[in-house]
Design a protein around this motif. Structure first.
Motif, PDB file in Angstrom:
ATOM      1  N   MET A  22       0.823  -1.205   0.000  1.00 23.14           N
ATOM      2  CA  MET A  22       0.000   0.000   0.000  1.00 23.14           C
ATOM      3  C   MET A  22       0.860   1.258   0.000  1.00 23.14           C
ATOM      4  SD  MET A  22      -3.209  -1.170   2.387  1.00 23.14           S
ATOM      5  CE  MET A  22      -3.950   0.441   2.241  1.00 23.14           C
ATOM      6  N   MET A  23       2.069   1.143  -0.514  1.00 15.05           N
ATOM      7  CA  MET A  23       2.988   2.250  -0.753  1.00 15.05           C
ATOM      8  C   MET A  23       3.568   2.885   0.509  1.00 15.05           C
ATOM      9  SD  MET A  23       1.230   3.942  -4.095  1.00 15.05           S
ATOM     10  CE  MET A  23       2.644   4.981  -4.354  1.00 15.05           C
ATOM     11  N   PHE A  24       3.302   2.308   1.717  1.00 11.70           N
ATOM     12  CA  PHE A  24       3.853   2.976   2.895  1.00 11.70           C
ATOM     13  C   PHE A  24       4.400   2.067   3.975  1.00 11.70           C
ATOM     14  CE2 PHE A  24       0.466   2.476   6.034  1.00 11.70           C
ATOM     15  CZ  PHE A  24      -0.640   2.187   5.256  1.00 11.70           C
ATOM     16  N   THR A  25       4.176   0.776   3.920  1.00 11.28           N
ATOM     17  CA  THR A  25       4.796  -0.133   4.880  1.00 11.28           C
ATOM     18  C   THR A  25       5.478  -1.270   4.127  1.00 11.28           C
ATOM     19  OG1 THR A  25       2.782  -1.460   5.119  1.00 11.28           O
ATOM     20  CG2 THR A  25       3.123   0.318   6.721  1.00 11.28           C
ATOM     21  N   ASN A  26       6.464  -1.865   4.772  1.00  5.12           N
ATOM     22  CA  ASN A  26       7.158  -2.997   4.172  1.00  5.12           C
ATOM     23  C   ASN A  26       6.579  -4.305   4.671  1.00  5.12           C
ATOM     24  OD1 ASN A  26       9.270  -1.859   2.535  1.00  5.12           O
ATOM     25  ND2 ASN A  26      10.218  -1.162   4.424  1.00  5.12           N
ATOM     26  N   VAL A  27       6.453  -5.266   3.762  1.00  5.67           N
ATOM     27  CA  VAL A  27       6.133  -6.643   4.108  1.00  5.67           C
ATOM     28  C   VAL A  27       7.403  -7.444   3.848  1.00  5.67           C
ATOM     29  CG1 VAL A  27       4.796  -8.686   3.467  1.00  5.67           C
ATOM     30  CG2 VAL A  27       3.682  -6.448   3.606  1.00  5.67           C
ATOM     31  N   SER A  28       7.790  -8.243   4.836  1.00  6.94           N
ATOM     32  CA  SER A  28       9.002  -9.054   4.726  1.00  6.94           C
ATOM     33  C   SER A  28       8.654 -10.501   4.429  1.00  6.94           C
ATOM     34  CB  SER A  28       9.792  -9.007   6.045  1.00  6.94           C
ATOM     35  OG  SER A  28      10.211  -7.708   6.313  1.00  6.94           O
ATOM     36  N   GLY A  29       9.552 -11.162   3.767  1.00  2.00           N
ATOM     37  CA  GLY A  29       9.398 -12.579   3.509  1.00  2.00           C
ATOM     38  C   GLY A  29      10.758 -13.232   3.382  1.00  2.00           C
ATOM     39  N   LEU A 148       6.805 -10.435 -12.808  1.00  2.00           N
ATOM     40  CA  LEU A 148       5.943 -10.420 -11.622  1.00  2.00           C
ATOM     41  C   LEU A 148       5.165  -9.107 -11.648  1.00  2.00           C
ATOM     42  CD1 LEU A 148       8.632 -11.688  -9.090  1.00  2.00           C
ATOM     43  CD2 LEU A 148       6.843 -13.038 -10.184  1.00  2.00           C
ATOM     44  N   THR A 149       4.076  -9.078 -12.424  1.00  2.00           N
ATOM     45  CA  THR A 149       3.417  -7.821 -12.757  1.00  2.00           C
ATOM     46  C   THR A 149       2.076  -7.589 -12.076  1.00  2.00           C
ATOM     47  OG1 THR A 149       2.401  -8.853 -14.698  1.00  2.00           O
ATOM     48  CG2 THR A 149       4.531  -7.729 -15.025  1.00  2.00           C
ATOM     49  N   TRP A 150       1.534  -8.583 -11.382  1.00  2.00           N
ATOM     50  CA  TRP A 150       0.211  -8.411 -10.773  1.00  2.00           C
ATOM     51  C   TRP A 150       0.211  -7.229  -9.807  1.00  2.00           C
ATOM     52  CZ3 TRP A 150      -1.926  -8.025  -5.973  1.00  2.00           C
ATOM     53  CH2 TRP A 150      -3.323  -8.130  -5.897  1.00  2.00           C
ATOM     54  N   ASN A 151      -0.914  -6.503  -9.780  1.00  2.00           N
ATOM     55  CA  ASN A 151      -1.077  -5.418  -8.824  1.00  2.00           C
ATOM     56  C   ASN A 151      -2.547  -5.059  -8.739  1.00  2.00           C
ATOM     57  OD1 ASN A 151      -0.080  -3.652  -6.892  1.00  2.00           O
ATOM     58  ND2 ASN A 151       1.574  -2.970  -8.229  1.00  2.00           N
ATOM     59  N   ALA A 152      -2.890  -4.210  -7.802  1.00  2.00           N
ATOM     60  CA  ALA A 152      -4.255  -3.701  -7.646  1.00  2.00           C
ATOM     61  C   ALA A 152      -4.166  -2.218  -7.316  1.00  2.00           C
ATOM     62  CB  ALA A 152      -4.982  -4.451  -6.533  1.00  2.00           C
ATOM     63  N   ALA A 153      -5.008  -1.431  -7.974  1.00  2.00           N
ATOM     64  CA  ALA A 153      -5.039   0.010  -7.719  1.00  2.00           C
ATOM     65  C   ALA A 153      -5.754   0.279  -6.395  1.00  2.00           C
ATOM     66  CB  ALA A 153      -5.761   0.722  -8.858  1.00  2.00           C
ATOM     67  N   LEU A 154      -5.294   1.316  -5.698  1.00  2.00           N
ATOM     68  CA  LEU A 154      -5.912   1.732  -4.438  1.00  2.00           C
ATOM     69  C   LEU A 154      -6.868   2.893  -4.698  1.00  2.00           C
ATOM     70  CD1 LEU A 154      -2.707   1.715  -2.192  1.00  2.00           C
ATOM     71  CD2 LEU A 154      -4.476  -0.051  -2.322  1.00  2.00           C
ATOM     72  N   GLU A 155      -7.938   2.952  -3.944  1.00  2.00           N
ATOM     73  CA  GLU A 155      -8.911   4.042  -4.084  1.00  2.00           C
ATOM     74  C   GLU A 155      -8.264   5.406  -3.943  1.00  2.00           C
ATOM     75  OE1 GLU A 155     -12.367   4.005  -1.553  1.00  2.00           O
ATOM     76  OE2 GLU A 155     -12.695   1.884  -1.948  1.00  2.00           O
ATOM     77  N   LEU A 160      -1.243  -1.498  -4.643  1.00  2.00           N
ATOM     78  CA  LEU A 160      -1.160  -2.351  -3.470  1.00  2.00           C
ATOM     79  C   LEU A 160       0.257  -2.865  -3.214  1.00  2.00           C
ATOM     80  CD1 LEU A 160      -2.876  -3.700  -1.252  1.00  2.00           C
ATOM     81  CD2 LEU A 160      -3.163  -5.647  -2.814  1.00  2.00           C
ATOM     82  N   VAL A 161       0.971  -3.279  -4.275  1.00  2.00           N
ATOM     83  CA  VAL A 161       2.289  -3.901  -4.134  1.00  2.00           C
ATOM     84  C   VAL A 161       3.338  -3.070  -4.863  1.00  2.00           C
ATOM     85  CG1 VAL A 161       3.657  -5.992  -4.498  1.00  2.00           C
ATOM     86  CG2 VAL A 161       1.196  -6.180  -4.087  1.00  2.00           C
ATOM     87  N   GLY A 162       4.397  -2.704  -4.157  1.00  2.00           N
ATOM     88  CA  GLY A 162       5.481  -1.939  -4.767  1.00  2.00           C
ATOM     89  C   GLY A 162       6.224  -2.740  -5.820  1.00  2.00           C
ATOM     90  N   GLU A 163       6.911  -2.038  -6.708  1.00  2.00           N
ATOM     91  CA  GLU A 163       7.695  -2.695  -7.757  1.00  2.00           C
ATOM     92  C   GLU A 163       9.086  -3.080  -7.278  1.00  2.00           C
ATOM     93  OE1 GLU A 163       7.835  -0.567 -11.461  1.00  2.00           O
ATOM     94  OE2 GLU A 163       5.688  -0.173 -11.430  1.00  2.00           O
ATOM     95  N   ASP A 164       9.687  -2.246  -6.438  1.00  2.00           N
ATOM     96  CA  ASP A 164      11.058  -2.493  -5.989  1.00  2.00           C
ATOM     97  C   ASP A 164      11.078  -3.494  -4.842  1.00  2.00           C
ATOM     98  OD1 ASP A 164      12.259  -0.745  -7.833  1.00  2.00           O
ATOM     99  OD2 ASP A 164      11.833   0.968  -6.537  1.00  2.00           O
TER     100      ASP A 164
END
Length: 176
Positions: A22-29, A148-155, A160-164
């Motif tokens: 969502m362009m403002f927090t990191n998800v780790s894996g 890996l191109t899937w994404n969803a636009a936010l209102e 939803l998912v960053g590119e980098d």
């Protein structure tokens, strides 16, 4: 100089990544199942040939729904492309203990040359007489470069998912 072979110690190694959500927090894996080896002239890290592979189905972000989505055709399509690989093409010393590792990363049958920063610990003996080396690696890739191109636009704008994707690894290798 003698050639040395090194195998990764998976119990003392972690291969991970971070991506903006969502362009403002990191998800780790991370990847739970991987292998790597190094071949070099024993005391010359710059001569190393590094090979790495990860079983993409072992992706683990701590959320099974997200992990299953990442395994799907929207992202990694692990039923078709089960493994990602890296093979070094050059290693250049930047400063004492600091290196740049260039190599070919393959994800979903797409290969791109990438650059990783590396901190090399040098040689060390463990309490059981084994010779070890340690590396901390960091870099980034654009996931779209690998399909890996899937994404969803936010209102509110944005996606939803960053590119980098920030890559990180802390790994130990044991001389064979």
């Amino acid at each position: 100089m003698a050639k040395a072979n090194w195998a990764i110690d998976p119990t003392h190694s972690e291969i991970g990544f971070k991506v903006k959500h969502m362009m403002f927090t990191n998800v780790s894996g991370k990847f739970d199942s991987f292998s790597a080896d190094i071949q070099n002239e024993e005391t010359q890290f710059e001569t190393s040939e590094i090979r790495f592979s990860a079983e993409v189905k072992s992706i683990n972000t701590g959320n099974s729904d997200r992990d299953n989505h990442l395994r799907s055709a929207d992202f990694f399509d692990t039923d078709t492309f089960g493994t990602l690989t890296f093979k070094s093409t050059s290693i250049t010393k930047v400063n004492e203990g600091q290196y740049e590792i260039k190599g070919d990363l393959t994800i979903k049958d797409v290969t791109q040359n990438i650059s990783l920063g590396a901190e090399y610990s040098g040689l060390m003996k463990d309490p059981w007489g084994n010779t070890r080396i340690g590396l901390s690696l960091n870099g980034s890739i654009n996931r779209k470069d690998f399909g890996l191109t899937w994404n969803a636009a936010l209102e509110t704008g944005g996606v939803l998912v960053g590119e980098d994707i920030k890559l990180s690894a802390d790994v130990q290798f044991v001389k064979q």
